[in-house]
Design an enzyme around this catalytic site. Structure first.
Site, PDB file in Angstrom:
ATOM      1  CG  HIS A 293      -1.966  -1.080   1.176  1.00 42.59           C
ATOM      2  ND1 HIS A 293      -3.303  -0.829   1.007  1.00 42.59           N
ATOM      3  CD2 HIS A 293      -1.849  -2.423   1.247  1.00 42.59           C
ATOM      4  CE1 HIS A 293      -3.979  -1.972   0.995  1.00 42.59           C
ATOM      5  NE2 HIS A 293      -3.114  -2.957   1.136  1.00 42.59           N
TER       6      HIS A 293
ATOM      7  CG  ASP B 134      -5.144   2.202   1.605  1.00 44.62           C
ATOM      8  OD1 ASP B 134      -4.153   1.788   0.986  1.00 44.62           O
ATOM      9  OD2 ASP B 134      -6.198   1.535   1.758  1.00 44.62           O
TER      10      ASP B 134
END
Ligand code: UDP
Length: 463
Positions: free
Chosen positions: A27, A122
């Site tokens: 990520h 995110d």
């Protein structure tokens, strides 16, 4: 990347984009690649980040970094899947108050509020997006998986309602008629118990809410790779969707690696024949179930006779602190194999000597392999990896799924099929075709991902 097209540079101070990645390698890489892309368009960058798995600010001197205490100690990435899902909730809740404070301080500093354009977080960080919106900062959500995977997220309530989930052993091979090409076994799930099912349901619904309540949705994919799934995603979420991948082609990830990459393997690759080496890596989190799986893998690799480069993380075998190869493996593979603990993966996959990739099918690894034109041997472990493997094997037909028990004879045959057969060669050609499509998506001002980046920049400037 040189500034081009529309930029955020004005005669005054740059508009500032705030970023908050989820603290895992898969990520962090795309978020910092996005930072590079926005920075090249003239935005100032502030990266808020958990203390756990913190990026190294010295590698990005142009950005501001703000550590946010997350209540975790140590920096281990050795987490079981379930712990990992729970950890996402922990990051949200633990970072909430300190992030509120840090953000308020930034906004109250001279010029702070006027310069801040938005927060890109995110999509798994809904709580932190809520914090930003409460303070008047618009948000965009970044999903670091595929568009197809996000459709799995939006469809989750329907999949439960229709009885596909929680999955029953006897139904694993049933097609999911509403979500082709998935079968039940390809769907995201972490287990069959009520508690595990509830965890997943919560994870998915929070991510979907994060996207739907944001001012835009950024995806690390490209139109030619996922045309239908992107169209469906645009229908599903009533916010602008920006498919701007492959992000690693716009700004390299090497500088956001949490672990030291062993660059010696590139020299070793230089000495190997073209397309001869099988590259083996299971990303940063996936693990083998036990020492027996590691031994079967080792002997499958050895018996295939294929040169190999193997990323053997010390925590690769669950519950074992140091993965150890079986006696005799070294002697059996002398002069045709190299083992490293972490590799410069993008460069490895781009190397002419690499002819195949045995992968866990994380989305970054999948995309990096597609962009390098390397066919894959797919051994998914959890999360979106099963769905990615389904696309590699069944839709793009650029790889082979390695299902069932890990067994040396089966693995040896799969490696030979991928690396030595006509069928493997055809998979390589299809992977090369995907590589060409990826290159086209980013090639010039009129290409799909570059147009979407222009639109994203305009969108951010309009918020
Ligand atoms: N990676 C790396 N060196 C390695 C193995 C992986 O730099 O030896 C990088 C890889 O290039 C990718 C990321 O780590 O960008 C892993 O992300 P992915 O989504 O594939 O898997 P995850 O770790 O999230 O399961």
């Amino acid at each position: 990347m040189a500034p081009e097209g529309n930029t955020a540079s004005t005669s005054g101070p740059s508009r500032r984009v705030l970023l908050f990645p989820l603290p895992y390698q898969g990520h962090i890489n795309p978020m910092l690649q996005l930072a590079g892309l926005l920075s090249a368009r003239g935005f100032a960058i502030t990266v808020f980040h958990a203390v756990f798995n913190a990026p190294d600010p010295s590698r990005h001197p142009a950005y501001d970094f703000v550590p946010v205490p997350d209540g975790m100690s140590g920096g281990s990435t050795d987490m079981a899947v379930k712990v990992n899902v729970e950890h996402i909730f922990t990051v949200n809740s633990s970072c909430e108050a300190p992030f509120r404070e840090s953000l308020a301080a930034l906004l109250e500093a001279p010029g702070g509020r006027d310069n801040v354009a938005c927060l890109v977080a995110d999509a798994q960080l809904l709580t932190l997006m809520d914090v930003a919106r409460q303070q008047g900062v618009p948000t965009l959500a970044l999903r670091t998986g595929s568009a197809a995977c996000f459709r799995n997220f939006t469809a989750y309530p329907m999949l439960c309602h229709k009885g596909y989930l929680p999955a029953q052993e006897s139904q694993l091979d049933e097609p999911v008629a509403e979500l082709p090409p998935y079968r039940v076994r390809d769907l995201m799930a972490i287990g069959r118990s009520h508690q595990e099912h509830e965890l997943m349901r919560k994870l998915m619904s929070r991510a979907v809410e994060a996207v739907r309540t944001s001012s835009g949705f950024i995806l690390n994919t490209f139109d030619a790779l996922e045309t239908d799934d992107l169209m469906a995603t645009r229908r599903d979420v009533a916010v602008p969707v920006f498919d701007i991948g492959p992000l690693h082609k716009f700004s390299p990830a090497a500088s956001s690696s949490l672990l030291q990459q062993d660059r010696g393997c590139l020299e070793w690759l230089d000495a190997q024949a073209p397309a001869s080496v099988l590259y083996i890596s299971f990303g940063s989190l996936a693990s083998m179930r036990g020492a027996a799986d590691l031994a079967e893998s080792a002997w499958g690799i050895a018996n295939s006779g294929q040169p190999f480069l193997w990323v053997l993380r010390s925590d690769l075998v669950s519950g074992v602190t140091q993965a150890t190869l079986p006696d005799g493996f070294d002697a059996a593979t002398r002069d045709r194999g190299m083992i490293v603990s972490w590799a410069p993966q993008e460069e490895v996959l781009e190397h002419a000597a690499v002819g195949g990739f045995w992968t866990h099918c994380g989305w970054n690894s999948t995309l990096e392999s597609v962009c390098a034109g390397v066919p894959m041997l797919c051994r998914p472990c959890f999360g979106d990896q099963m769905g990615n493997a389904r696309y590699i094997d069944h839709v793009w037909r650029a790889g082979i799924a390695l299902d069932g028990e890990l067994e040396r004879g089966k693995l040896e045959a799969a490696i030979r099929r991928l690396m030595q057969s006509k069928e493997g060669q055809e998979m390589r050609e299809r992977a090369q075709e995907l590589r060409r499509k990826a290159a086209e998506a980013i090639s010039d001002a009129g290409s799909s991902s570059r147009l979407n980046i222009d639109q994203l920049v305009n969108h951010i400037l309009s918020l």
